[in-house]
Motif scaffolding. Structure first.
Motif: not given
Ligand SMILES: Nc1ncnc2c1ncn2[C@@H]1O[C@H](COP(=O)(O)OP(=O)(O)O)[C@@H](O)[C@H]1O
Ligand SMILES: Nc1ncnc2c1ncn2[C@@H]1O[C@H](COP(=O)(O)OP(=O)(O)O)[C@@H](O)[C@H]1O
Ligand SMILES: Nc1ncnc2c1ncn2[C@@H]1O[C@H](COP(=O)(O)OP(=O)(O)O)[C@@H](O)[C@H]1O
Lengths: 112, 410, 410, 410, 112, 112
Positions: A47-52, D240-244, D295-298, D313-316
């Motif tokens: 989910r976008g978090a990178e782990y080395t 799924m396509l959007g996220w990928l 994007l929200a998950c970051s 990030g996903v449910h809210l």
């Protein structure tokens, strides 16, 4: 007696085993290990978090042999394990005293 | 006709059941590959659920099911982009539900091929393959057989997809692996399943979902659906026994993977037949399918094609067995939409149509899939094949930056 | 009567749900054994799906449900080999669907016993045991209680299988483990579950499938089905709380396996009751079942029988609790086919019949199962028990030439 | 009105489907935590199935759905302790079935929060939190929106729980993690998923169950249910396509966890919309939800809150997206109970109500959850947080005396 | 100081541990290993395809002891690990310099 | 050459690796092991049945170094691995003969 120890790439294990057998030694013990060294590890992304991850999967091979055969066996392992790329691993020799076979209690060279 | 709530209730449930089959298939296959490739396998299947559903809504449904019953070659674009569904009824269920039910078939059919190409196709190649395949292979074949196209008009029967789904996917899989080549090290290097419990779980889910697939294809909660249900159950069970019997007769143990594979082989073979046969027929069909598919899985070693998880041995062979045996066992007393096969005194005409349908679908799918793969091989920058290093390290890490399992916590 | 599409829709879905319970049970049990025996456990369960279904079609359905409502001891062979189903209706659903629904019960009942005999029975012995047991134990008992046989005629109630399924399997399991002996090293050697996530997954699947089992037993989509559904849900939940409460009162932690086991205990206990009780009854029944089954699982250490995964503690005890408590909680207002129990002013007659039914089924199943096992022990070349070496190495490798997991790739 | 067997059949099946979602969620989350905490995660979810169901029967259903359609703030206690259900009908299904259907929603909503608070809350704190939350947060919010309370009366639409379930749980999760603090070592220490196959399995189960959740919310087997079904499917696929796509545009690989997360994000976003929109709307909503949630998950790294498995990030975020986009895409032609949104010429009034409903639910849930957590922190002897040693050793062993996996047999 | 190393059958570990404790040594370290030797591996069959697995699961036990106790301890391990059938394993002794206990920094015999 | 061997608590591995790197050694090999010692194991409970697990998860770290650096490196590992509570583990040094790098065949100090 000596213990020849090798850290190798996992996919070379079959080659090493074959070489050891061809050399005339009929036993060895392997362990799954994680190595850290010049070979870079890898990056995982969740989910976008990178782990080395700096550790690389390796296999340790341990072979008991008679003193006289140790250098030759080590050489044989080195050759069988080589791919030529970084991370191929190490081979070393350690002194061993007093080996016994559990089943029979035989000692020394008869034990292996 | 009006919407019947009971029929709609069953098709709603059945559609959900079939949708679940693709994750089930992913686990079934996923358990059989080595741990370093498990996510790549799961990903190919889940991604198919994403991409094919959208394509189905955008165009493929309409291409497959437009011009319904025209005896022709392809549908139209009347329903493209989800148009013209509002308030429409198909038999006794909402048309949009029929569209959703068929969508699950369109998803799982290409997904079946992932078992054959396991552990060596680049993910981006799969993306292209599945997209093009859905349009140029699945949609026309579905039209020919399911939507009253030319094969159906000639008289070929396929209750739930023996030709459209299993022969189609199986022949495509064979083409794809010929284009792709064998896995590095195959057949010398052992490539044992990394988690048979996962495979068995997948088997259970597939068996469960297959009731939706087969009995749902009645598109109603009636006696044909009930018959299709029972036949599905019995064929799976009998095929498991058939497969295990061969394993024992060959002198080995009965294996867990054999039980699972046998059940799936039976489910495949009964698929075209389930709404058209009755009595003990599903048990006979199952026994044959289980035994023959078990033997067929060894062909790859003789002929040197790397059908990694036996899509040809189970789906192509099983689909052919079922489609052809229907020509023998079909029983018009079970379903007035059907006809009598050889054993019920209906003569060889159905049998001939079944053989023709199988042959046409197999050849079409094989040729077109092969062409697609060859074109992709040339056109895609990285080709369709993972590099040797990617295969050694594992596709999970190299293609998806992930690892399947991490049991050792710090 | 005509086929009702709504009722048929629900029973189709319910049958699929019950079918899924056997894979669910396989995972529930499979997670609890050691990794080296996981496939043997899965195999016993999946194989039961294969063999019993075929036997059911060939003869057992007819033996159980022929002579319906005769107040007698056994059915007939009118429906053997799948005869006489075409066009027949049972209540408001196709007869063949009723046959399929009951088939799933016939499959899971012997499968329940695999938890007791885990890790030490030879696979071939299981094959014989399950085949014979289905004919000489399951079919008659189902006739007595489910098909209007003598116990039903006397007035015993069993909505979905408290006696036929759980007491029956539980008592048979006890007999089988007495014939088989304890696992090598038990109870001294620790034999912890190898994968509780697998067990929890199995629990989820069982809970899900149990809705088909219980609410499907109404054989219609009506208010009795709805009541059975709610009761099933609440009893599972309450029993989970009951089991965890005992764990805490004994001074330990609430455990995940306890939560799972409690839910299953509640599902077992509500099975006979679910269509005959209402209001808060399922919660009371669940709480009692959860607490008592938790305590009952320790009996094996006191009495020295190796009920490996607590089939007696959960299914026999839970089945007895449910069947007997129905004599107290039954409420004719919920279901006109039922009657009032002690608490609703119906007196002790139902209670007496419930106790009798439990006793009869338990004794019959125990005795006959024991005899079967002893006979098999003598007759089968290798006996019924795996060798010491097979137990040490693992049944997966020695009986099935497979290993469950292989996480270390080369 | 009379009971309709078709509608009842579908809602029975749908209720079973939704019940399965909580185990599915447990696996989805369980696969994402480290192996030493997997059982604690599963336990929080399964326990919620036990406790909330009993509370629902005892009081919460009545608090939520009493005073139906009063435009008010809370229900009553008329149905507390399972009273007054016998023979009652709701639309065309038994009232007790409606109660069971809603029970599954009441169970999964707090369960969603477990993903945010993963790996650090004491189990006993969760027991209290979920109990109190069900009464003081879930019941009133469900009344406002689902039971014709004040938000529904104003005109807010929520077909299956965008606000009641996802915004509600998401805002509560945010409050809980602020009260709880970050996991030891976060964000520096890598905390990779221990089993993505488990997570993918959970995804498949969730997707499957969500058909019950969304299409079941039609409470009938009709064209609205069919539309809701198709929309659910397409939104999941498109998301799924959007996220990928975002993953690829950011320069990385398409990931398996991304595919799974995208599908869930789409399912979340379509939840409020599914019975009120048609045509291509689900695809657009899905694409937006997939991309934005990715994007929200970051955000958590930027703002420093440890939303362990991205419930916010996903449910809210997904719940907000869906609820708000409904104001644009709503189409009265699909469902006469709905209205037209901005794009269909209905103007901005629905949009305004949607924003209001989201804001009210988010603020209410956040504030009340935060207060509950703070009170529990003070009141509970051990507080709400596991000790450092428990976090290091693993919650499974320290809170439940169990370990998840034990693959090395002796 | 010496390191006594044993490769044994996994199910004998409890016996070996008990014997070591009885001998008076209060610590040891075990590793899951895969052995190759005279003991044959096994054959797995998946859909008719046979794989020969030549490696057998073993456990490695490592025990630090005082020089004087090493031979006796090795003997004690040999006896505890014996089943008499092929594949019982090996026991050997290796020289060790300078042991420390991490917690306290104690060295030599006090460290174990 | 020497082999420095450490048995440590798993969650201290990152600290130990950092310390070893800081000390100037660029490689090491780790193995998942199970330790038995003064540190008590734990109790698991399944359906009321209690199992005492006496083994505790540990990580073994093996580092090849030049003779001269071995004592200092051992000391450095001891310090990095210390939490001060029971079960922190052991560090010891073993003699090694003849190390080779597989990739190049370099020997001795050049091999590491
Ligand atoms: N100083 C060391 N001590 C112990 N093991 C080492 C040491 N250096 C390297 N290794 C092991 O050897 C493996 C390969 O080493 P690396 O430096 O990556 O490549 P190469 O040996 O080709 O230079 C490492 O993964 C590690 O397991
Ligand atoms: N030369 C050797 N070096 C290292 N380990 C060995 C050697 N020979 C045997 N072993 C180990 O000892 C185990 C038992 O050896 P094996 O030859 O099978 O039986 P036995 O010791 O009874 O003759 C092997 O599985 C392997 O782990
Ligand atoms: N004699 C020994 N030989 C080999 N390993 C040992 C020995 N004693 C202890 N160990 C290892 O060191 C670990 C820590 O030892 P323990 O006695 O628990 O704590 P401490 O080292 O703090 O006294 C053990 O888990 C074990 O792995």
């Amino acid at each position: 007696m000596k213990l020849v120890v090798a850290i190798i790439k996992p996919f070379k294990l079959d080659d090493v085993k074959a070489a050891v057998q061809a050399y005339g030694v009929q036993g060895l013990t392997t362990t799954v290990v994680q190595g850290f060294g010049r070979q870079r590890g890898h990056t995982e992304v969740y989910r976008g978090a990178e782990y080395t991850v700096e550790f690389v999967p390796k296999v340790k091979v341990e072979i008991l042999v008679d003193d006289a055969e140790a250098p030759g066996l080590a050489q044989c392992v080195v050759e069988a394990a080589r791919t030529g790329s970084i991370g191929d691993g190490k081979v070393w020799i350690m002194p061993v005293e007093d080996v016994q076979r559990v089943r029979t209690g035989e000692a020394g060279i008869d034990a292996i | 006709m009006d919407i019947n709530s009971g029929d709609t209730a069953w098709v709603l449930a059945a559609t959900a059941l079939v949708l679940l089959m693709t994750p089930g298939l992913a686990l079934f296959y996923g358990g059989m590959v080595r741990a370093k490739h498990v996510l790549a396998m799961l990903m190919q299947n889940f991604f198919t659920m994403g991409l094919v559903a959208v394509l189905w809504a955008v165009a493929c449904y309409s291409l497959a099911f437009g011009n319904l019953g025209d005896g022709g070659w392809l549908g139209d674009l009347d329903h493209a982009f989800m148009r013209n569904f509002n308030g429409e009824v198909f038999n006794t269920i909402p048309l949009v539900l029929f569209m959703a039910f068929q969508m699950t078939f369109a998803v799982i059919t290409p997904a079946l091929m992932t078992g054959a190409i396991a552990d060596r196709m680049r993910f981006s190649a799969w993306v292209w393959l599945v997209a093009i395949w859905s349009i140029v292979v699945y949609a026309p074949v579905a039209h020919w057989v399911f939507a009253g196209g030319w094969l159906a008009e000639r008289g070929a029967l396929d209750f739930a997809g023996g030709t459209v789904v299993h022969v189609n996917a199986g022949a495509g899989a064979l083409a794809a692996i010929l284009a792709l080549g064998v896995r590095r090290g195959w057949p010398g290097t052992p490539m044992p399943p990394h988690s048979l419990p996962l495979t068995l779980l997948g088997t259970g889910i597939l068996w469960f979902g297959w009731f939706g697939f087969n009995a749902g294809s009645a598109l109603a909660a009636n006696d044909v659906a009930a018959t299709a249900f029972v036949n599905t159950f019995l064929a799976a069970s009998a095929a498991m026994l058939g497969w295990l019997a061969v394993e024992r007769l060959r002198g080995g143990h009965a294996t867990t993977l054999g039980a699972a594979s046998g059940a799936v082989a039976g489910l495949v073979a009964i698929t075209p037949c389930c709404g058209f046969v009755g009595g003990m027929a599903p048990i006979y069909i199952g026994l044959v399918a289980g035994a023959v598919c078990c033997l067929a899985c060894s062909l790859k070693f003789r002929f040197g094609y790397d059908d990694s998880l036996d899509v040809i041995g189970v789906h192509l062979v099983g689909g052919i067995i079922g489609s052809v045996l229907l020509g023998l066992f079909a029983d018009a007393a079970v379903n007035s939409a059907g006809t009598d096969g050889v054993f019920l005194g209906g003569g060889w005409s159905l049998f001939g149509e079944q053989v023709l349908a199988v042959a046409v679908v197999a050849v079409y799918s094989f040729v077109v899939t092969y062409v697609i793969c060859i074109v992709l091989k040339t056109v895609l920058p990285g080709g369709i094949r993972a590099t040797e290093q990617e295969e050694i390290t594992g596709l999970d890490l190299t293609l998806h930056s992930e690892v399947g399992y991490s049991f050792t916590d710090r």
